[in-house]
Enzyme design. Sequence first.
Site, PDB file in Angstrom:
ATOM      1  N   ARG A  21       0.836  -1.213   0.000  1.00  0.00           N
ATOM      2  CA  ARG A  21       0.000   0.000   0.000  1.00  0.00           C
ATOM      3  C   ARG A  21       0.866   1.257   0.000  1.00  0.00           C
ATOM      4  NH1 ARG A  21      -1.733   2.826   4.506  1.00  0.00           N
ATOM      5  NH2 ARG A  21      -3.797   3.808   4.460  1.00  0.00           N
ATOM      6  N   GLY A 102      12.413 -11.731   2.151  1.00  0.00           N
ATOM      7  CA  GLY A 102      13.542 -12.077   3.012  1.00  0.00           C
ATOM      8  C   GLY A 102      14.794 -12.442   2.226  1.00  0.00           C
ATOM      9  N   ASP A 127      11.251 -14.539  10.027  1.00  0.00           N
ATOM     10  CA  ASP A 127      12.410 -15.194  10.667  1.00  0.00           C
ATOM     11  C   ASP A 127      13.378 -14.211  11.340  1.00  0.00           C
ATOM     12  OD1 ASP A 127      11.333 -17.493   9.593  1.00  0.00           O
ATOM     13  OD2 ASP A 127      12.682 -17.529   7.872  1.00  0.00           O
ATOM     14  N   ARG A 162       2.536 -31.565  32.614  1.00  0.00           N
ATOM     15  CA  ARG A 162       3.258 -32.085  31.456  1.00  0.00           C
ATOM     16  C   ARG A 162       4.413 -31.181  31.056  1.00  0.00           C
ATOM     17  NH1 ARG A 162      -1.843 -33.684  27.672  1.00  0.00           N
ATOM     18  NH2 ARG A 162      -2.266 -35.682  28.688  1.00  0.00           N
ATOM     19  N   GLY A 185       8.105 -16.996  29.139  1.00  0.00           N
ATOM     20  CA  GLY A 185       8.555 -17.597  30.400  1.00  0.00           C
ATOM     21  C   GLY A 185       8.862 -19.090  30.271  1.00  0.00           C
ATOM     22  N   GLU A 187      10.692 -22.712  30.227  1.00  0.00           N
ATOM     23  CA  GLU A 187      11.679 -23.342  31.122  1.00  0.00           C
ATOM     24  C   GLU A 187      12.998 -23.593  30.390  1.00  0.00           C
ATOM     25  OE1 GLU A 187       8.375 -23.793  31.657  1.00  0.00           O
ATOM     26  OE2 GLU A 187       8.702 -22.898  33.629  1.00  0.00           O
ATOM     27  N   ARG A 247       4.956 -34.095  25.513  1.00  0.00           N
ATOM     28  CA  ARG A 247       4.288 -34.046  24.203  1.00  0.00           C
ATOM     29  C   ARG A 247       4.976 -32.971  23.363  1.00  0.00           C
ATOM     30  NH1 ARG A 247       1.465 -37.365  26.554  1.00  0.00           N
ATOM     31  NH2 ARG A 247      -0.797 -37.484  26.692  1.00  0.00           N
ATOM     32  N   VAL A 254       0.610 -21.181  11.376  1.00  0.00           N
ATOM     33  CA  VAL A 254      -0.262 -20.205  12.079  1.00  0.00           C
ATOM     34  C   VAL A 254       0.524 -18.932  12.398  1.00  0.00           C
ATOM     35  CG1 VAL A 254      -1.906 -21.828  13.117  1.00  0.00           C
ATOM     36  CG2 VAL A 254       0.130 -21.195  14.378  1.00  0.00           C
TER      37      VAL A 254
HETATM   38  O1  F6P Z   1      10.916 -17.906   5.937  1.00  0.00           O
HETATM   39  C1  F6P Z   1       9.674 -18.008   6.554  1.00  0.00           C
HETATM   40  C2  F6P Z   1       9.350 -19.440   6.851  1.00  0.00           C
HETATM   41  O2  F6P Z   1       8.065 -19.495   7.440  1.00  0.00           O
HETATM   42  C3  F6P Z   1      10.354 -20.198   7.715  1.00  0.00           C
HETATM   43  O3  F6P Z   1      10.230 -19.892   9.087  1.00  0.00           O
HETATM   44  C4  F6P Z   1      10.028 -21.622   7.378  1.00  0.00           C
HETATM   45  O4  F6P Z   1      11.117 -22.469   7.599  1.00  0.00           O
HETATM   46  C5  F6P Z   1       9.729 -21.533   5.901  1.00  0.00           C
HETATM   47  O5  F6P Z   1       9.308 -20.192   5.661  1.00  0.00           O
HETATM   48  C6  F6P Z   1       8.664 -22.476   5.402  1.00  0.00           C
HETATM   49  O6  F6P Z   1       8.641 -22.361   4.013  1.00  0.00           O
HETATM   50  P1  F6P Z   1       7.444 -22.817   3.075  1.00  0.00           P
HETATM   51  O7  F6P Z   1       6.398 -21.743   3.153  1.00  0.00           O
HETATM   52  O8  F6P Z   1       8.059 -22.874   1.720  1.00  0.00           O
HETATM   53  O9  F6P Z   1       6.963 -24.112   3.590  1.00  0.00           O
END
Ligand code: F6P
Length: 323
Positions: A21, A102, A127, A162, A185, A187, A247, A254
Amino acid sequence: MKNIAVLTSGGDAPGMNAAIRAVVRTGLGSGLTVWGVYQGYSGLIEGSFKKLGARDVGSIIQRGGTILGSARCMEFQTEEGRELAIRRMKGAGIEGLVVIGGNGSQTGANALHQMGFPVVGVASTIDNDLYGSDITIGVDTALNIALDALDNLKVTASSHRRALLVEVMGRKCGYLALMAGIAGGAEAIVLPEIEVIPEQLAERIQDGYERGKPHAIVVVAEGAKYNAEALCKYFEEHDLLLGYEFRSTVLGYVQRGGVPTCSDRLLGTRLGSEAVEQMIAGNTGVLVGVSGNSVITTPLDEVVTGHKPLDPWFLKAADMLAR
Ligand code: F6P
């Protein structure tokens, strides 16, 4: 210069729309025609362009993702692919390109620059591994999403006593894991930058168990030597005691698709607008990023070879505070 184009490339990042934009409206405000390129470098090769007006970028600042679409394009990594892209742009009268993305995207931008085509990069990746900008578009939103998840997971971990190993994105960079882990926070935090010894990690978790901690949250960077699933497998196969049941949870995509935070909308706006100013001023072959509170430019060839290390203070703090 009369005609510029803008594309988004690589992984989408919340705040990219704010940058698009800003490019469009700053360009129009300076009397330029601005073209949107669809699906990143693939769209450049295919000639998938459209002129964008101010209304085309209305009501997008609050949306995650990218209205232009994005892609990782193998063909653009070849000389022929890039030559074709340049021919397509020249054919449409496009004289300069803004690349929002990036590391991989800025490597492509640098290659175009080396071939004599005017390019300005905008630092954007969740990243935060891009040299030339303290912080990149999308990081703040991704961190806040990871943090929300950690807060929720801590509730369940405590209810069931857990240990949860939570994997966050970041490719080979531990920034997201480190910052989310500190703010959440955790561990323990497992990073690609620091060697992890599963036996020591297990001991640390068990120590917390014996001291009466109701849960253990371990944030694991996806690019670490052992990811969350691999660590769980290792604990099982080597009969390592954690005290807790354990786990793994992978946050995955997301983290990329969220509604951009205020900070990412402002960063996208600032960097997108500045990219056009730099283009008009003829300062091309650079990445627009931030250093402290200032917008800076860094030559793309430094960007693609440079390395941005994690802040040692945060590394120390992570270890000291997770008790
Ligand atoms: O560079 C952003 C990113 O989400 C990374 O953290 C992750 O490793 C990669 O892209 C996943 O790539 P793709 O969308 O090609 O699965």
